[in-house]
Write an enzyme that holds these catalytic residues in place. Structure first.
Site, PDB file in Angstrom:
ATOM      1  N   ASP A 485       0.803  -1.221   0.000  1.00  0.00           N
ATOM      2  CA  ASP A 485       0.000   0.000   0.000  1.00  0.00           C
ATOM      3  C   ASP A 485       0.835   1.270   0.000  1.00  0.00           C
ATOM      4  O   ASP A 485       0.319   2.358  -0.247  1.00  0.00           O
ATOM      5  CB  ASP A 485      -0.853   0.036   1.276  1.00  0.00           C
TER       6      ASP A 485
HETATM    7  C1  BGC Z   1       0.128   1.374   6.209  1.00  0.00           C
HETATM    8  C2  BGC Z   1      -0.244   0.164   5.416  1.00  0.00           C
HETATM    9  C3  BGC Z   1      -1.723   0.110   5.295  1.00  0.00           C
HETATM   10  C4  BGC Z   1      -2.267   1.400   4.710  1.00  0.00           C
HETATM   11  C5  BGC Z   1      -3.775   1.385   4.661  1.00  0.00           C
HETATM   12  C6  BGC Z   1      -0.477   2.601   5.589  1.00  0.00           C
HETATM   13  O1  BGC Z   1      -0.187   3.696   6.388  1.00  0.00           O
HETATM   14  O2  BGC Z   1       1.516   1.486   6.306  1.00  0.00           O
HETATM   15  O3  BGC Z   1       0.254  -1.001   6.030  1.00  0.00           O
HETATM   16  O4  BGC Z   1      -2.105  -0.954   4.488  1.00  0.00           O
HETATM   17  O5  BGC Z   1      -1.852   2.483   5.478  1.00  0.00           O
HETATM   18  O6  BGC Z   1      -4.309   2.502   4.114  1.00  0.00           O
HETATM   19  C1  NOJ Z   2      -1.934  -3.767   5.277  1.00  0.00           C
HETATM   20  C2  NOJ Z   2      -3.078  -3.838   4.333  1.00  0.00           C
HETATM   21  O1  NOJ Z   2      -4.226  -4.260   5.024  1.00  0.00           O
HETATM   22  C3  NOJ Z   2      -2.776  -4.786   3.202  1.00  0.00           C
HETATM   23  O2  NOJ Z   2      -3.826  -4.778   2.278  1.00  0.00           O
HETATM   24  C4  NOJ Z   2      -1.473  -4.417   2.556  1.00  0.00           C
HETATM   25  O3  NOJ Z   2      -1.215  -5.355   1.544  1.00  0.00           O
HETATM   26  C5  NOJ Z   2      -0.350  -4.352   3.546  1.00  0.00           C
HETATM   27  N1  NOJ Z   2      -0.704  -3.449   4.605  1.00  0.00           N
HETATM   28  C6  NOJ Z   2       0.981  -3.938   2.934  1.00  0.00           C
HETATM   29  O4  NOJ Z   2       1.003  -2.584   2.650  1.00  0.00           O
END
Ligand code: BGC
Ligand code: NOJ
Length: 813
Positions: A485
């Site tokens: 993400d």
């Molecule tokens: C986090 C990710 C997460 C995303 C969701 C980010 O700040 O680091 O792990 O999946 O937010 O929007």
């Molecule tokens: C958490 C999110 O829920 C997931 O969808 C994503 O793949 C991981 N973070 C890695 O960014």
């Protein structure tokens, strides 16, 4: 060395916390159907019905001081002493404390001055109620006159409004009290047809419903006025902050014991007369519910039901193997966590507020992989719900609200990996159940009211969507991000207040993802196999061709010499290449390219995994990339926003470690597979718990990487895709019991030192008792397979007709 905070009780399937001041609050979940509770080892947490944002029943403040304050409290007043069996909020020192987190329940016992109070929290099967069975024992030599005060704080259902809109919420609170039942009826006068009831199954000596009265405006919960004064005030809340509290007086002779329960329930009044008197809520259903649990024995029966439910579920997959951690995780905690992630996606934990995130598209599809063997019917429904949030061009709502099942626009879309995960979940379901009828189920596209294409159509749309969005190397475009993400290659954000996941324009974008390419390779193979199974060879061959095309793009453009690059940014520059200043090698593209079949014939798969081992592996697990980004890079986005070593900036992101385990399995490397599995295994962290800090019984999303201030410190436990994928990597990769269209494929990849192990697996209604012998000390390769004594060619156990048990003997070599 054993942890000083607790230990596993494997026979009871419990984790036993032996002191309350754990390094962080250690959480458990109550509930299995619609009503859920978060419950920590000091009874903190809250309860909601279906949707932690829209139907929150009790309050919780996440970044509170201390962290975990607010929950299901019972104050015990014995003479002048006031204490809580779960230690908080008074933190009065206890003579004995124990918290047993079990499957769907938490049992907290505290004792002081010869009085022992045991609180058992659980949600009965199929009931919208949380029960607090309360058992008080007098173990002293003298008569005890005790006063107990229950306490919880009601939430005004819509949790965001509840936490922000005080100019309204302080004027809307309403309650009704009837006998021992406290009814929270806020907003019922207008548009709600539901209420909350908090009752005691025993006669009470008093009650309170106003927080100001019970606690005192200037007091903390640790010095709440009523328990310290010793008598309930009978307060009736009008506005402000309604609570529920009962006073229970007990007189216990030495050796005496009394047991009763508090019941917190969500009651839906749909279909009945809303009022039994003008402005008096119709409480018929609430009364009936409380009645049910007042009957002698009812609470214990309900608890037995929860235990039996879990015993049955966990008998779906059981293993005896030489590794204590793998065995414990596979038999108890890993499937348990898979249930939690399946039920709650990434919505509600101590790190997810229940407000920001609902059911994630990519998350929930992956959660199905670790859950589908437990309750296939629920997985089936989930797959259809998810498909219903896909749009007709193939894109998906990134998240949806569980209550409404409608896509949540605020979170955005255009994550160009999302749609592909639907192929993985669907194929996993069909392999598990053989139920190909799912593929013909009509399910509309979210942007086309009245549409009813088949689920299979959605899968084809998903493939087509990736094909139509490729960049100059023929690799898939990334959109706002892929699985990572935080790899936001089209975002270019300079505004501190905007979300990295929604800012920036992806129309006409250039940035490509090698990880999505690997996922696409994998999805093509899965779908091709499905088409073959359906007897549609033409479509299968077409997918083989798509696989071959993408594979040549990957091998031609994404090989960096020793590993696969991660992406190409919006300027066409590689990300995750030795030419980069930082972020030279990433884990995700190695995992997915190998799993998708890249590097097979040319030695690159092995080289890529060796590079992961050389450059990314640490004693706490494999970090996401190296070197960590030391400054913000506008062309990369959120990944470079985290300090080095944290989260996606070179933390150990446990989820993606599992793909490396599986990739080693695909190369037949059993030691490497088990090593990567164990490096992040929570049960194996007990010996270094003061650094690790999180629960040793469930996975955390991240463990701080080698660049962090405290490497090895875990955060964001419970709701992570790690749960499903570790179950897959252990059960299918290492133990090698793989559901397939034509039966159970047996394909282990174990360390040479394992000489035998046994798996009991329920599959399509039959029990299989699988014994694997490894006389020559190999990692993989099935030399012989017999089913009920008859030799079978190959390594697939065909589905049996009856309930079994079917005996399967496997010899490796
Ligand atoms: C986090 C990710 C997460 C995303 C969701 C980010 O700040 O680091 O792990 O999946 O937010 O929007
Ligand atoms: C958490 C999110 O829920 C997931 O969808 C994503 O793949 C991981 N973070 C890695 O960014």
């Amino acid at each position: 060395m054993k942890s000083t905070y607790g230990h596993f009780d494997d026979a009871a399937r419990e984790y036993v916390v032996t002191r309350p001041d754990t390094p962080l609050p250690w959480l458990n979940y109550l509930g299995q159907d619609d009503l859920y509770g978060l419950c920590t080892n000091t009874a903190g947490g809250y309860t909601f019905w279906r949707d932690a944002r829209l139907r929150r029943l009790t309050r919780y403040r996440h970044n509170n001081v201390p962290y975990d304050l607010g929950g299901r409290y019972l104050y015990v007043r014995d003479g002048d002493a006031v204490w809580n069996p779960g230690w908080k909020p008074t933190k009065t020192p206890l003579d004995r404390y124990e918290c047993r987190h079990g499957l769907g329940y938490t049992r907290i016992t505290g004792a002081k001055d010869g009085v022992e109070v045991e609180l058992l929290f659980f949600v009965p099967l199929g009931e919208n109620a949380e029960v607090w069975r309360t058992t008080v024992r007098n173990r002293s030599g003298a008569r005890k006159d005790l006063r107990l005060f229950s306490y919880l704080e009601f939430c005004f259902y819509e949790a965001l409004n509840d936490m922000t809109n005080f100019q309204r919420t302080y004027s809307i609170g309403e309650v009704e009290v009837e006998g021992s039942a406290i009814y929270h009826t806020t907003e019922y006068r207008e548009r709600r047809d539901h209420y909350t009831v908090f009752a005691c199954t025993r006669e009470v000596a008093g009650f309170d419903t106003s927080r100001d009265a019970f606690v005192g405006v200037h007091n903390g919960l640790h010095e709440a006025a009523v328990p310290f004064e010793g008598a309930a005030r009978g307060s009736v809340a009008h506005g402000w902050n309604p609570i529920g509290s009962h006073q229970v007086d007990l007189a216990l002779e030495p050796g005496g014991e009394e047991s009763f329960a508090f019941v917190l329930a969500y009651v839906d009044n749909d279909g009945v007369d809303r009022f039994e008197w003008p402005a008096v809520v119709n409480k018929e259903r609430g009364r009936a519910l409380v009645e049910r649990y007042t009957r002698e024995g009812a609470v214990d029966e309900a608890f037995d039901g929860v235990r039996a439910f879990w015993d049955d579920l966990l008998s779906t997959f059981e293993v005896d193997c030489p590794d204590e951690h793998a065995q414990r995780m596979a038999n108890v905690w890993n499937p348990y966590q898979c249930m939690a992630t399946f039920n709650l996606s990434r919505a509600a934990s101590l790190f997810e507020s229940g407000i920001g995130r609902g059911m994630g598209f990519r998350d929930s599809n992956q959660d199905v992989l670790g859950f589908v063997h437990l309750i296939p019917d629920r997985a089936r429904q989930r797959i259809l719900d998810l498909a219903g949030t896909q749009l007709s061009d193939g894109t998906c709502f990134h998240q949806y609200q569980p209550l409404t099942k409608q896509g949540n626009d605020a979170i955005g879309g255009d994550f160009y990996d999302d749609h592909l995960w639907l192929i993985l979940s669907t194929c996993a379901y069909v392999k598990e159940t053989g139920d190909v009828a799912l593929l013909d189920e009509p399910v509309g596209y979210a942007d086309t009211p009245g549409s009813a294409e088949t689920l299979l159509h959605h899968l084809e749309t998903s493939i087509a969507y990736t094909l139509s969005r490729r960049g100059e190397h023929g690799l898939p475009l990334i959109g706002h991000a892929d699985w990572n993400d935080c790899l936001n290659l089209n975002c270019f954000s300079t505004q501190p207040d905007e979300s990295f996941q929604t800012a920036g324009d992806v129309e006409g974008s250039r940035a490509e993802s090698v990880m999505i390419a690997g996922l696409f390779l994998y999805a093509c193979r899965e779908l091709a196999a499905l088409f073959r199974r359906l007897g549609r060879a033409g479509e299968a061959t077409r997918l083989d061709g798509l696989h071959a095309d993408m594979l040549s793009a990957v091998e031609e453009h994404a090989w960096d010499g020793d590993w696969y690059v991660r992406a190409f940014d919006a300027a066409g520059e590689p990300v995750g290449s030795r030419v980069c200043e930082e972020g030279q090698i990433f884990i995700e593209s190695q995992g997915w390219c190998v799993l998708g079949g890249a590097g097979g014939g040319n030695g690159r798969a092995r080289r890529a995994l060796e590079s992961v081992d050389e450059r990314l592996a640490t004693e706490h697990g494999i970090v996401l990339h190296q070197p960590a980004y030391t400054r913000y890079r506008v062309e990369l986005g959120e990944i470079s926003s985290y300090p080095p070593g944290y989260k996606e900036n070179a933390g150990v992101f446990c989820h993606n470690n599992t793909w490396i385990t599986l990739a080693w399995c695909s190369l037949g490397e059993g030691e490497r597979a088990l090593d990567t599995y164990l490096a992040i295994c929570p049960s194996a962290q007990e010996s270094r718990i003061d650094t690790y800090r999180s629960e040793p019984y469930v996975y955390a999303q991240v463990i701080a990487g080698r660049d962090a201030a405290i490497p090895g410190e875990a955060k964001n436990s419970w709701l992570t895709g790690t749960a499903a994928w570790t179950f897959v990597s252990l059960s299918q990769g290492i133990l090698g019991v793989k559901p397939d269209y034509d039966g159970l494929r047996i394909d282990p990849c174990i360390p040479r030192s394992w000489r035998s192990y046994r798996v009991r697996r329920r599959f399509r209604g039959t029990r299989y008792d699988i014994s694997v012998e490894n006389p020559d000390g190999v990692c993989s390769g099935v030399r012989s397979l017999t089913v009920d004594g008859r030799a079978v060619d190959g390594n697939v156990v065909p589905p049996a007709a009856g309930p079994g048990p079917v005996r399967v003997d496997v010899v490796l070599g």
